[in-house]
Write a protein that holds these residues in place. Sequence first.
Motif, PDB file in Angstrom:
ATOM      1  N   GLU A   1      -4.416  60.013  92.634  1.00 15.88           N
ATOM      2  CA  GLU A   1      -4.352  58.896  91.690  1.00 15.88           C
ATOM      3  C   GLU A   1      -5.711  58.699  91.037  1.00 15.88           C
ATOM      4  OE1 GLU A   1      -2.161  54.931  92.228  1.00 15.88           O
ATOM      5  OE2 GLU A   1      -4.271  54.395  92.540  1.00 15.88           O
TER       6      GLU A   1
ATOM      7  N   GLY B   1      -1.254  65.163  92.392  1.00 17.76           N
ATOM      8  CA  GLY B   1      -0.911  64.129  93.354  1.00 17.76           C
ATOM      9  C   GLY B   1      -1.971  63.051  93.512  1.00 17.76           C
TER      10      GLY B   1
ATOM     11  N   ALA C   1      -1.046  59.239  88.168  1.00 21.28           N
ATOM     12  CA  ALA C   1      -1.125  60.307  89.160  1.00 21.28           C
ATOM     13  C   ALA C   1      -1.209  61.645  88.433  1.00 21.28           C
ATOM     14  CB  ALA C   1       0.096  60.285  90.065  1.00 21.28           C
TER      15      ALA C   1
ATOM     16  N   VAL D   1      -1.010  63.836  83.509  1.00 22.75           N
ATOM     17  CA  VAL D   1      -0.780  62.694  84.401  1.00 22.75           C
ATOM     18  C   VAL D   1       0.573  62.050  84.122  1.00 22.75           C
ATOM     19  CG1 VAL D   1      -3.241  62.185  84.699  1.00 22.75           C
ATOM     20  CG2 VAL D   1      -1.988  61.104  82.854  1.00 22.75           C
TER      21      VAL D   1
ATOM     22  N   LYS E   1      -3.805  53.203  85.582  1.00 17.79           N
ATOM     23  CA  LYS E   1      -3.772  54.179  86.672  1.00 17.79           C
ATOM     24  C   LYS E   1      -2.680  55.197  86.403  1.00 17.79           C
ATOM     25  CE  LYS E   1      -5.433  51.021  90.172  1.00 17.79           C
ATOM     26  NZ  LYS E   1      -5.361  50.610  91.546  1.00 17.79           N
TER      27      LYS E   1
ATOM     28  N   THR F   1      -0.350  65.270  87.646  1.00 18.22           N
ATOM     29  CA  THR F   1       0.841  66.093  87.874  1.00 18.22           C
ATOM     30  C   THR F   1       0.539  67.581  87.760  1.00 18.22           C
ATOM     31  OG1 THR F   1       1.482  65.853  85.545  1.00 18.22           O
ATOM     32  CG2 THR F   1       2.460  64.319  87.121  1.00 18.22           C
TER      33      THR F   1
END
Length: 93
Positions: free
Chosen positions: A58, A56, A33, A92, A31, A35
Amino acid sequence: KFRALVFLHIDIILTVYGGYMTVIDLKPGQKAAVTAIGTGDPLLKRRILDMGITPGVEITMIKTAPLGDPLEITLRGYQLSLRKNEARQIEVQ
């Protein structure tokens, strides 16, 4: 010898090389997030944003096709297939 150690931890790769990681660098089940969406092509950037990939959010790498293209990810409760050229534009952490 040093490179083998570096590849054990993605955080170390980012620190040592000062680079960034993209969706292409994720392994299945990993996983991250989002960016940034880094593309010089405004049409490609708009397409990526329209798919719901925004900073932001995921994402989870599900799998890659046998030849590596496309990639399957999960985000916002749905599965999405991306081509490598699209995945390279999504930074990410």
